[in-house]
Design a protein around this motif. Structure first.
Motif, PDB file in Angstrom:
ATOM      1  N   PHE A  83      42.852  40.856  32.234  1.00 15.39           N
ATOM      2  CA  PHE A  83      41.482  40.547  31.855  1.00 15.39           C
ATOM      3  C   PHE A  83      41.031  39.234  32.492  1.00 15.39           C
ATOM      4  O   PHE A  83      41.807  38.282  32.599  1.00 15.39           O
ATOM      5  CB  PHE A  83      41.355  40.476  30.330  1.00 15.39           C
ATOM      6  N   PHE A  84      39.749  39.218  32.902  1.00 16.38           N
ATOM      7  CA  PHE A  84      39.153  38.061  33.558  1.00 16.38           C
ATOM      8  C   PHE A  84      37.820  37.753  32.901  1.00 16.38           C
ATOM      9  O   PHE A  84      37.108  38.665  32.465  1.00 16.38           O
ATOM     10  CB  PHE A  84      38.969  38.346  35.057  1.00 16.38           C
ATOM     11  N   ARG A  85      37.490  36.475  32.853  1.00 16.86           N
ATOM     12  CA  ARG A  85      36.285  36.023  32.171  1.00 16.86           C
ATOM     13  C   ARG A  85      35.035  36.669  32.785  1.00 16.86           C
ATOM     14  O   ARG A  85      34.956  36.893  33.984  1.00 16.86           O
ATOM     15  CB  ARG A  85      36.157  34.494  32.263  1.00 16.86           C
ATOM     16  N   LEU A  86      34.068  36.935  31.918  1.00 12.92           N
ATOM     17  CA  LEU A  86      32.801  37.535  32.343  1.00 12.92           C
ATOM     18  C   LEU A  86      31.733  37.063  31.379  1.00 12.92           C
ATOM     19  O   LEU A  86      31.895  37.174  30.167  1.00 12.92           O
ATOM     20  CB  LEU A  86      32.904  39.066  32.304  1.00 12.92           C
ATOM     21  N   ASN A  87      30.645  36.527  31.912  1.00 11.01           N
ATOM     22  CA  ASN A  87      29.551  36.049  31.067  1.00 11.01           C
ATOM     23  C   ASN A  87      28.333  36.955  31.113  1.00 11.01           C
ATOM     24  O   ASN A  87      27.443  36.835  30.285  1.00 11.01           O
ATOM     25  CB  ASN A  87      29.152  34.626  31.458  1.00 11.01           C
ATOM     26  N   ASP A  88      28.295  37.853  32.089  1.00 11.84           N
ATOM     27  CA  ASP A  88      27.119  38.697  32.259  1.00 11.84           C
ATOM     28  C   ASP A  88      27.541  39.985  32.963  1.00 11.84           C
ATOM     29  O   ASP A  88      28.250  39.931  33.977  1.00 11.84           O
ATOM     30  CB  ASP A  88      26.075  37.944  33.095  1.00 11.84           C
ATOM     31  N   CYS A  89      27.102  41.111  32.447  1.00  8.89           N
ATOM     32  CA  CYS A  89      27.431  42.398  33.063  1.00  8.89           C
ATOM     33  C   CYS A  89      26.934  42.476  34.504  1.00  8.89           C
ATOM     34  O   CYS A  89      27.515  43.184  35.326  1.00  8.89           O
ATOM     35  CB  CYS A  89      26.833  43.545  32.255  1.00  8.89           C
ATOM     36  N   ALA A  90      25.868  41.732  34.805  1.00  4.28           N
ATOM     37  CA  ALA A  90      25.318  41.753  36.155  1.00  4.28           C
ATOM     38  C   ALA A  90      26.288  41.176  37.182  1.00  4.28           C
ATOM     39  O   ALA A  90      26.150  41.425  38.375  1.00  4.28           O
ATOM     40  CB  ALA A  90      23.993  40.986  36.187  1.00  4.28           C
ATOM     41  N   ASP A  91      27.278  40.423  36.722  1.00  4.21           N
ATOM     42  CA  ASP A  91      28.271  39.840  37.633  1.00  4.21           C
ATOM     43  C   ASP A  91      29.339  40.844  38.049  1.00  4.21           C
ATOM     44  O   ASP A  91      30.097  40.587  38.984  1.00  4.21           O
ATOM     45  CB  ASP A  91      28.956  38.640  36.977  1.00  4.21           C
ATOM     46  N   ALA A  92      29.429  41.960  37.364  1.00  9.07           N
ATOM     47  CA  ALA A  92      30.479  42.946  37.641  1.00  9.07           C
ATOM     48  C   ALA A  92      30.260  43.601  39.005  1.00  9.07           C
ATOM     49  O   ALA A  92      29.131  43.755  39.467  1.00  9.07           O
ATOM     50  CB  ALA A  92      30.503  44.005  36.550  1.00  9.07           C
ATOM     51  N   ILE A  93      31.371  43.973  39.610  1.00  7.24           N
ATOM     52  CA  ILE A  93      31.347  44.652  40.905  1.00  7.24           C
ATOM     53  C   ILE A  93      32.192  45.925  40.801  1.00  7.24           C
ATOM     54  O   ILE A  93      33.067  46.022  39.947  1.00  7.24           O
ATOM     55  CB  ILE A  93      31.886  43.742  42.031  1.00  7.24           C
ATOM     56  N   PRO A  94      31.953  46.914  41.671  1.00  7.31           N
ATOM     57  CA  PRO A  94      32.794  48.117  41.638  1.00  7.31           C
ATOM     58  C   PRO A  94      34.240  47.760  41.974  1.00  7.31           C
ATOM     59  O   PRO A  94      34.504  47.017  42.911  1.00  7.31           O
ATOM     60  CB  PRO A  94      32.183  49.016  42.716  1.00  7.31           C
ATOM     61  N   GLY A  95      35.154  48.307  41.180  1.00 11.62           N
ATOM     62  CA  GLY A  95      36.574  48.038  41.392  1.00 11.62           C
ATOM     63  C   GLY A  95      37.363  49.321  41.487  1.00 11.62           C
ATOM     64  O   GLY A  95      36.913  50.297  42.101  1.00 11.62           O
ATOM     65  N   TYR A  96      38.489  49.355  40.821  1.00 16.10           N
ATOM     66  CA  TYR A  96      39.393  50.491  40.824  1.00 16.10           C
ATOM     67  C   TYR A  96      38.636  51.774  40.481  1.00 16.10           C
ATOM     68  O   TYR A  96      37.997  51.854  39.435  1.00 16.10           O
ATOM     69  CB  TYR A  96      40.518  50.215  39.809  1.00 16.10           C
ATOM     70  N   HIS A  97      38.678  52.754  41.365  1.00 15.19           N
ATOM     71  CA  HIS A  97      37.979  54.043  41.199  1.00 15.19           C
ATOM     72  C   HIS A  97      36.477  53.863  40.944  1.00 15.19           C
ATOM     73  O   HIS A  97      35.855  54.704  40.285  1.00 15.19           O
ATOM     74  CB  HIS A  97      38.597  54.877  40.079  1.00 15.19           C
ATOM     75  N   GLY A  98      35.904  52.764  41.401  1.00 14.20           N
ATOM     76  CA  GLY A  98      34.470  52.520  41.226  1.00 14.20           C
ATOM     77  C   GLY A  98      34.089  51.983  39.867  1.00 14.20           C
ATOM     78  O   GLY A  98      32.914  51.778  39.578  1.00 14.20           O
ATOM     79  N   ILE A  99      35.072  51.729  39.011  1.00 17.48           N
ATOM     80  CA  ILE A  99      34.808  51.215  37.662  1.00 17.48           C
ATOM     81  C   ILE A  99      34.401  49.746  37.768  1.00 17.48           C
ATOM     82  O   ILE A  99      35.033  48.973  38.500  1.00 17.48           O
ATOM     83  CB  ILE A  99      36.060  51.373  36.773  1.00 17.48           C
ATOM     84  N   PRO A 100      33.350  49.318  37.067  1.00 18.62           N
ATOM     85  CA  PRO A 100      32.934  47.916  37.136  1.00 18.62           C
ATOM     86  C   PRO A 100      34.040  46.971  36.666  1.00 18.62           C
ATOM     87  O   PRO A 100      34.737  47.248  35.683  1.00 18.62           O
ATOM     88  CB  PRO A 100      31.733  47.844  36.193  1.00 18.62           C
ATOM     89  N   GLU A 101      34.183  45.859  37.395  1.00 15.96           N
ATOM     90  CA  GLU A 101      35.180  44.845  37.080  1.00 15.96           C
ATOM     91  C   GLU A 101      34.575  43.457  37.305  1.00 15.96           C
ATOM     92  O   GLU A 101      33.625  43.307  38.068  1.00 15.96           O
ATOM     93  CB  GLU A 101      36.401  44.980  38.010  1.00 15.96           C
ATOM     94  N   PRO A 102      35.169  42.434  36.683  1.00 12.27           N
ATOM     95  CA  PRO A 102      34.740  41.079  37.005  1.00 12.27           C
ATOM     96  C   PRO A 102      35.015  40.793  38.483  1.00 12.27           C
ATOM     97  O   PRO A 102      35.966  41.340  39.059  1.00 12.27           O
ATOM     98  CB  PRO A 102      35.622  40.197  36.112  1.00 12.27           C
ATOM     99  N   PRO A 103      34.217  39.916  39.102  1.00 11.68           N
ATOM    100  CA  PRO A 103      34.457  39.601  40.516  1.00 11.68           C
ATOM    101  C   PRO A 103      35.770  38.846  40.710  1.00 11.68           C
ATOM    102  O   PRO A 103      36.328  38.289  39.765  1.00 11.68           O
ATOM    103  CB  PRO A 103      33.252  38.726  40.876  1.00 11.68           C
ATOM    104  N   GLU A 104      36.243  38.818  41.938  1.00 12.26           N
ATOM    105  CA  GLU A 104      37.509  38.152  42.243  1.00 12.26           C
ATOM    106  C   GLU A 104      37.482  36.665  41.936  1.00 12.26           C
ATOM    107  O   GLU A 104      38.527  36.052  41.760  1.00 12.26           O
ATOM    108  CB  GLU A 104      37.883  38.395  43.705  1.00 12.26           C
ATOM    109  N   THR A 105      36.293  36.092  41.878  1.00 16.50           N
ATOM    110  CA  THR A 105      36.172  34.656  41.591  1.00 16.50           C
ATOM    111  C   THR A 105      36.267  34.341  40.100  1.00 16.50           C
ATOM    112  O   THR A 105      36.349  33.181  39.717  1.00 16.50           O
ATOM    113  CB  THR A 105      34.824  34.128  42.111  1.00 16.50           C
ATOM    114  N   ALA A 106      36.291  35.364  39.260  1.00 13.02           N
ATOM    115  CA  ALA A 106      36.344  35.150  37.808  1.00 13.02           C
ATOM    116  C   ALA A 106      37.704  34.586  37.417  1.00 13.02           C
ATOM    117  O   ALA A 106      38.740  35.068  37.880  1.00 13.02           O
ATOM    118  CB  ALA A 106      36.082  36.454  37.066  1.00 13.02           C
ATOM    119  N   PRO A 107      37.717  33.582  36.539  1.00 10.21           N
ATOM    120  CA  PRO A 107      39.001  33.032  36.096  1.00 10.21           C
ATOM    121  C   PRO A 107      39.722  34.005  35.161  1.00 10.21           C
ATOM    122  O   PRO A 107      39.083  34.759  34.432  1.00 10.21           O
ATOM    123  CB  PRO A 107      38.619  31.749  35.368  1.00 10.21           C
TER     124      PRO A 107
END
Length: 179
Positions: A83-107
């Protein structure tokens, strides 16, 4: 019914939901979650980012942030989910199988006793969970066993029994949109 057949059946039932039904049912579930004692005491919430016809979590994330809770979402790397920090759903990017994930810059999130909201295809009233078959949540819970876990599902996803294996970790509570 075996896991594969049950997964197929539940996916078909979810696909039959209209976008409006998904939003309405998700609103009911969010309201129930906000009244749950685990929500009220949680300082950190680990929440999945909804995908396809899953129970929507956007409103849950917004509420958690507005209440000052720390929020984190899962990201998969090499068959491992963390799990990685996320403050806003708009920050999510497509990840594994296209599922939204926090960006790589997220702590990385570091709570050892977060409230975890888990998705699934089916649950039993006593907390058995049928996931999507990748084992990501089971491996995460084996690594970090002290989280309180709530499964969120539509009423038709609650079943009397599920086939289980020794590594399957049940959730602590299940919330549905049933009246």
């Amino acid at each position: 019914m075996d896991k594969s057949a049950l997964r197929k059946q539940m996916r078909e039932l979810r696909r039959a939901l209209s976008p409006r039904e998904i939003e309405q049912r998700s609103d009911v579930l969010a309201a129930r979650l906000f009244m749950h004692p685990a929500w009220k005491k949680a300082e950190t919430v680990y929440v999945y980012l909804s995908y396809n016809q899953e129970v929507r979590t956007d409103a849950i994330i917004r509420r958690a942030v507005s209440e000052g809770k720390r929020v984190a979402a899962p990201r998969v790397l090499d068959q491992q989910m963390d799990f990685f920090r996320l403050n806003d759903c708009a920050d999510a990017i497509p990840g594994y199988h296209g599922i939204p994930e926090p960006p790589e810059t997220a702590p990385p999130a570091d709570a050892l006793d977060a409230l975890v909201l888990a998705p699934g295809l089916a649950f039993t009233p006593d907390g058995q969970r049928l996931g999507y078959g990748g084992g990501f949540y089971d491996r995460f819970f084996a690594k970090e066993p002290n989280h309180y876990v709530i499964g969120l599902c539509y009423d038709f996803q609650l079943v009397a029994a599920l086939p289980t294996e020794p590594h399957d970790r049940p959730v602590d509570a299940v919330l549905t949109d049933a009246p």
